[in-house]
Design a protein around this motif. Sequence first.
Motif, mmCIF file in Angstrom:
data_model
loop_
_atom_site.group_PDB
_atom_site.id
_atom_site.type_symbol
_atom_site.label_atom_id
_atom_site.label_comp_id
_atom_site.label_asym_id
_atom_site.label_seq_id
_atom_site.Cartn_x
_atom_site.Cartn_y
_atom_site.Cartn_z
ATOM 1 N N ASN A 201 0.798 -1.031 0.125
ATOM 2 C CA ASN A 201 -0.209 0.000 0.079
ATOM 3 C C ASN A 201 0.793 1.350 -0.010
ATOM 4 O O ASN A 201 1.623 1.283 1.005
ATOM 5 C CB ASN A 201 -0.985 0.109 1.115
ATOM 6 C CG ASN A 201 -2.197 -0.849 0.876
ATOM 7 O OD1 ASN A 201 -2.101 -1.618 0.213
ATOM 8 N ND2 ASN A 201 -2.774 -0.822 2.127
ATOM 9 N N THR A 315 -4.573 8.171 2.697
ATOM 10 C CA THR A 315 -4.405 7.100 3.507
ATOM 11 C C THR A 315 -5.811 6.466 3.652
ATOM 12 O O THR A 315 -6.224 5.322 4.278
ATOM 13 C CB THR A 315 -3.879 7.465 4.899
ATOM 14 O OG1 THR A 315 -4.834 8.464 5.647
ATOM 15 C CG2 THR A 315 -2.499 7.905 4.718
ATOM 16 N N ARG A 320 -3.952 0.974 5.400
ATOM 17 C CA ARG A 320 -2.526 0.677 5.815
ATOM 18 C C ARG A 320 -1.770 1.378 5.031
ATOM 19 O O ARG A 320 -1.819 1.237 3.795
ATOM 20 C CB ARG A 320 -2.195 -0.550 5.945
ATOM 21 C CG ARG A 320 -0.917 -1.121 6.590
ATOM 22 C CD ARG A 320 -0.186 -2.580 6.619
ATOM 23 N NE ARG A 320 -0.011 -2.575 4.763
ATOM 24 C CZ ARG A 320 -0.491 -3.294 3.797
ATOM 25 N NH1 ARG A 320 -1.651 -3.761 4.184
ATOM 26 N NH2 ARG A 320 -0.007 -3.288 2.810
ATOM 27 N N ASP A 322 2.353 1.705 3.605
ATOM 28 C CA ASP A 322 3.735 1.068 3.828
ATOM 29 C C ASP A 322 4.976 2.052 3.417
ATOM 30 O O ASP A 322 6.107 2.164 4.230
ATOM 31 C CB ASP A 322 3.938 -0.235 2.705
ATOM 32 C CG ASP A 322 3.001 -1.531 3.067
ATOM 33 O OD1 ASP A 322 3.046 -1.643 4.195
ATOM 34 O OD2 ASP A 322 2.425 -1.730 2.249
#
Length: 401
Positions: A201, A315, A320, A322
Amino acid sequence: MTSSCVLVLNCGSSSLKFAVIDTQSGNTSLSGLAEKLGEQDPQISWKVQQDKQKKQLPAHAAHHEALEALVNIIKQMGFDTSLIAVGHRVVHGGENFTQSVIINEQVKETIRKKSQLAPLHNPANLLGIDAAEAAFPELPQVAVFDTAFHQSLPQKAFLYALPYSLYQNHGVRKYGFHGTSHYFVANEAAKALGKPVEQCNLITAHLGNGCSIAAIKNGESVDTSMGLTPLEGLVMGTRSGDIDPGIFNFLNEQLGYAPEEINAILNKSSGLKGISEISNDCRNLEEAAEQVNERAQLALEIFAYRIAKYIASYTVPLGRLDAIIFTGGIGENSSYIRELVIRQLAIFQLELDEERNLAARFGQSGNILKDSAIQALVIPTNEEWVIANDAAMLTSSQEEQ
């Protein structure tokens, strides 16, 4: 030289950017630019390894003449025998293309129809295709679309809150751009993170004279900042990005600006250039800001603030995060802009590593944060490589059939 090279063409309204790329090694054998096409003093410049050359073209030479000059250069250098395809950057594919395609008459007709969505770009892309077909009739021609990567957006992300009939009958929706760049850096980020892109992500920020951000969930684009046109979204070099739509009517009815004048203001006189009234070049503005030029400082602050706001908002569809990816001319090279952005994302508890941030410039990549669950990666983009690779794969698949 092995027969694995692709000629990549990127046609603008008055320019032709080109490169010959070996898809096996990734090396660029030849690169260059024909510019000022259609004007009094057009020219073509090119580089082979470190050898740079330049040549004037006939007055008012257009894309066909530029391609003829390029063909001569390619043949003189002996690159013609290694070409397996020509890959074309095409800006707008609408909803018709979710991936790159080999060009035929039907594809060209669809690109032509989409010119109403990209009147400055698609006609130029078609000129390049026609000229390349005439110059290289034996080679497959491949179209790689800026919009294709974003065709995975869900309706809740791409629909505007307008009468649904405008989408149904006229295709009025968010399409997004810079797709090849977002795709490339997302895959490079997955390698850096050590896991498949389908498990990543990411928020990718392509920052140059044109800027866009994409939310990438499990390897697919689920939201992006540019819209029906490349005008929506971030503050850019000369484009306004997001504004109150009512400003158009105000400028027209209250201040007497004609629609074409307003369009020119929003696309060519706004953004960093409009706020600072100095330059659209971030490097010039950073130099002016160091000399305590308040308008330059303000332009850069607004630019970074808008980037940080978009990153934070993206977001939402990811759940989530990364990594945040910085790419494009500004994203790759401006440690100052990256610092401004990261410092405004305090809600994520990100801590900038100043030494890493300074080191990640001029072609260098890396994570610019101190220990954090989220990484901020600087990754140089390579849209030409994506175009060349897609062209090679499609050409290979066609030969196997």
